[in-house]
Design a protein around this motif. Structure first.
Motif, mmCIF file in Angstrom:
data_model
loop_
_atom_site.group_PDB
_atom_site.id
_atom_site.type_symbol
_atom_site.label_atom_id
_atom_site.label_comp_id
_atom_site.label_asym_id
_atom_site.label_seq_id
_atom_site.Cartn_x
_atom_site.Cartn_y
_atom_site.Cartn_z
ATOM 1 N N ASP A 148 0.870 -1.181 0.000
ATOM 2 C CA ASP A 148 0.000 0.000 0.000
ATOM 3 C C ASP A 148 0.912 1.238 0.000
ATOM 4 O O ASP A 148 1.387 1.674 1.050
ATOM 5 N N ASP A 188 0.308 4.370 -0.602
ATOM 6 C CA ASP A 188 -0.184 5.570 0.070
ATOM 7 C C ASP A 188 -0.004 5.449 1.587
ATOM 8 O O ASP A 188 0.351 6.418 2.255
ATOM 9 N N ALA A 189 -0.224 4.238 2.116
ATOM 10 C CA ALA A 189 0.003 4.041 3.556
ATOM 11 C C ALA A 189 1.479 4.267 3.882
ATOM 12 O O ALA A 189 1.814 4.858 4.922
ATOM 13 N N ASP A 191 6.636 -0.996 2.613
ATOM 14 C CA ASP A 191 5.778 -2.060 3.141
ATOM 15 C C ASP A 191 5.684 -1.988 4.672
ATOM 16 O O ASP A 191 5.861 -2.994 5.367
#
Ligand code: 5RP
Length: 223
Positions: free
Chosen positions: A3, A5-6, A210
């Protein structure tokens, strides 16, 4: 699947922990910086900011941050900004968002300049990343001719003007073996206002990959 954006948010949150009351903070431009602006606003610190783009200024003000006019500022304590590519020596390509001129000015004024990025931005070589060049519209044809000698291919951004009213050409296929030479060559072309090579400005980087955040400090990282 990672992800991204995370990861951008994680890197931004880690960098924002360096901010203290009474600091003047330079706000970069882009989606990763937007997370930093949100995190800064959430911390409700007693700070002031300057912005490297109208978009970042609008976002910061909308979240309640004080944004000063950079025209009256000589130095900032810390600048936080994104990057399109960054290597282990903290050399970066910036400017996909077209704000590299103001980003470079604010970075130069900062006692500490931090890049925040997700892991996709970490590279071994900068050369495969397109290099944005900001150009005075008056000089477009002349500069484009000179850029043809430095890039195997280049494209002008269609219907696009920077916050400074200039055009941007993205250069592809450039020789990254001596980026300082390329930077000097670009800036020696009359009509070139800025380029996206940040070779010496960056002091540290928070890179999230990650879910794991790594902090790199200039001069202290294995190559
Ligand atoms: C804008 C920039 C941005 O910092 C860079 O393009 C990274 O953007 P993002 O955080 O959206 O990936 O240099 O001129």
């Amino acid at each position: 699947m990672i992800d991204r954006d995370a990861d951008k948010r994680l890197a931004a949150n880690a960098a924002v922990r360096e901010i203290r009351d009474d600091m003047l903070v330079g706000l970069g431009t882009g989606s990763t910086t937007a997370h930093a602006i949100a995190a800064l606003a959430e911390r409700r610190l007693r700070i002031e900011t300057v912005a490297t783009s109208e978009a970042s200024a609008r976002l910061a003000r909308s979240l309640g941050l004080t944004v000063r006019d950079f025209g009256g500022v000589e130095r900032v304590d810390i600048a936080i900004d994104g990057a399109d590519a960054i290597d282990a020596s903290l050399r970066a390509v910036k400017g996909a968002g077209g704000a590299m001129l103001r980003e470079k000015v604010v970075a130069a004024s900062a006692d500490r300049m931090i890049v925040i990025a997700d892991g996709s931005k970490r590279v071994d070589r900068l050369g495969p990343t397109k290099l944005p060049v900001e150009i005075l519209p008056f000089a477009r044809g002349f500069v484009a001719g000179r850029l043809s000698r430095l890039f195997t291919d280049w494209r002008e951004r269609a219907d696009y003007r920077t916050d400074n009213g200039n055009i941007v050409i993205d250069g592809h296929g450039w020789d990254d073996t001596a980026p300082d030479m390329l930077a000097a060559t670009l800036m020696a072309i009359p009509g070139v206002v800025a380029h996206g090579l940040f070779l010496t400005e960056i002091d540290a980087a928070y890179i999230a990959d990650d879910g794991i955040v790594t902090r790199l400090e200039r001069g202290r990282n294995p190559r």
